[in-house]
Design a protein around this motif. Structure first.
Motif, PDB file in Angstrom:
ATOM      1  N   HIS A 178      15.627 -42.965  69.603  1.00 49.05           N
ATOM      2  CA  HIS A 178      14.608 -42.769  70.635  1.00 49.05           C
ATOM      3  C   HIS A 178      14.299 -41.286  70.810  1.00 49.05           C
ATOM      4  N   ASP A 179      15.349 -40.474  70.914  1.00 45.39           N
ATOM      5  CA  ASP A 179      15.154 -39.035  71.087  1.00 45.39           C
ATOM      6  C   ASP A 179      14.390 -38.434  69.905  1.00 45.39           C
ATOM      7  N   ALA A 180      14.715 -38.869  68.698  1.00 44.06           N
ATOM      8  CA  ALA A 180      14.030 -38.365  67.508  1.00 44.06           C
ATOM      9  C   ALA A 180      12.566 -38.786  67.502  1.00 44.06           C
ATOM     10  N   ARG A 181      12.314 -40.030  67.867  1.00 40.53           N
ATOM     11  CA  ARG A 181      10.939 -40.544  67.892  1.00 40.53           C
ATOM     12  C   ARG A 181      10.111 -39.774  68.917  1.00 40.53           C
ATOM     13  N   VAL A 182      10.664 -39.554  70.109  1.00 47.12           N
ATOM     14  CA  VAL A 182       9.959 -38.826  71.171  1.00 47.12           C
ATOM     15  C   VAL A 182       9.676 -37.387  70.737  1.00 47.12           C
ATOM     16  N   ALA A 183      10.628 -36.788  70.033  1.00 46.10           N
ATOM     17  CA  ALA A 183      10.466 -35.408  69.575  1.00 46.10           C
ATOM     18  C   ALA A 183       9.517 -35.300  68.383  1.00 46.10           C
ATOM     19  N   GLY A 184       9.177 -36.442  67.782  1.00 48.53           N
ATOM     20  CA  GLY A 184       8.282 -36.427  66.636  1.00 48.53           C
ATOM     21  C   GLY A 184       8.967 -36.084  65.326  1.00 48.53           C
ATOM     22  N   PRO A 244      10.522 -36.767  61.860  1.00 49.94           N
ATOM     23  CA  PRO A 244      10.419 -37.838  60.869  1.00 49.94           C
ATOM     24  C   PRO A 244      11.762 -38.550  60.698  1.00 49.94           C
ATOM     25  N   ILE A 245      11.700 -39.834  60.508  1.00 53.07           N
ATOM     26  CA  ILE A 245      12.910 -40.638  60.420  1.00 53.07           C
ATOM     27  C   ILE A 245      13.852 -40.153  59.320  1.00 53.07           C
ATOM     28  N   GLU A 246      13.290 -39.697  58.207  1.00 53.75           N
ATOM     29  CA  GLU A 246      14.120 -39.243  57.092  1.00 53.75           C
ATOM     30  C   GLU A 246      14.953 -38.021  57.476  1.00 53.75           C
ATOM     31  N   GLN A 247      14.430 -37.194  58.361  1.00 54.99           N
ATOM     32  CA  GLN A 247      15.151 -36.009  58.820  1.00 54.99           C
ATOM     33  C   GLN A 247      16.071 -36.331  59.993  1.00 54.99           C
ATOM     34  N   ALA A 248      15.705 -37.302  60.785  1.00 54.93           N
ATOM     35  CA  ALA A 248      16.428 -37.596  62.017  1.00 54.93           C
ATOM     36  C   ALA A 248      17.687 -38.433  61.796  1.00 54.93           C
ATOM     37  N   CYS A 249      17.668 -39.276  60.802  1.00 55.37           N
ATOM     38  CA  CYS A 249      18.789 -40.201  60.596  1.00 55.37           C
ATOM     39  C   CYS A 249      19.990 -39.475  59.993  1.00 55.37           C
ATOM     40  N   PRO A 250      21.121 -39.454  60.709  1.00 50.60           N
ATOM     41  CA  PRO A 250      22.302 -38.744  60.209  1.00 50.60           C
ATOM     42  C   PRO A 250      23.130 -39.549  59.207  1.00 50.60           C
ATOM     43  N   TYR A 264      14.481 -46.801  65.599  1.00 45.82           N
ATOM     44  CA  TYR A 264      13.426 -45.778  65.526  1.00 45.82           C
ATOM     45  C   TYR A 264      12.055 -46.438  65.562  1.00 45.82           C
ATOM     46  N   GLU A 265      11.926 -47.557  64.909  1.00 41.63           N
ATOM     47  CA  GLU A 265      10.648 -48.269  64.858  1.00 41.63           C
ATOM     48  C   GLU A 265      10.381 -49.054  66.130  1.00 41.63           C
ATOM     49  N   GLY A 266      11.325 -49.001  67.062  1.00 42.50           N
ATOM     50  CA  GLY A 266      11.098 -49.643  68.359  1.00 42.50           C
ATOM     51  C   GLY A 266      11.437 -51.115  68.393  1.00 42.50           C
ATOM     52  N   ARG A 267      12.009 -51.624  67.332  1.00 38.42           N
ATOM     53  CA  ARG A 267      12.398 -53.029  67.332  1.00 38.42           C
ATOM     54  C   ARG A 267      13.704 -53.156  68.114  1.00 38.42           C
ATOM     55  N   GLY A 268      13.851 -54.236  68.829  1.00 42.17           N
ATOM     56  CA  GLY A 268      15.054 -54.448  69.605  1.00 42.17           C
ATOM     57  C   GLY A 268      14.954 -53.942  71.038  1.00 42.17           C
TER      58      GLY A 268
END
Length: 50
Positions: A15-21, A23-29, A44-48
């Motif tokens: 959520h924090d990564a999505r709000v900050a804009g 990219p998922i590839e950079q945000a996912c540890p 990240y895609e908002g499912r769930g």
């Protein structure tokens, strides 16, 4: 040995990564193909979120 990570923690990171804009590839540890990476993508895609 891998650590156990709660889905709630993954959801917050995603959520924090999505709000900050960030990219998922950079945000996912985690590797995207790992279970944690898949959960991160799901969150990240908002499912769930209901």
């Amino acid at each position: 040995m891998s650590d156990v990570v709660s889905f709630e923690h993954i959801q917050k990171l995603a959520h924090d990564a999505r709000v900050a804009g960030t990219p998922i590839e950079q945000a996912c540890p985690w590797p995207m193909e790992s279970p944690a990476g898949q959960a991160f993508t799901y969150a990240y895609e908002g499912r769930g979120e209901e």
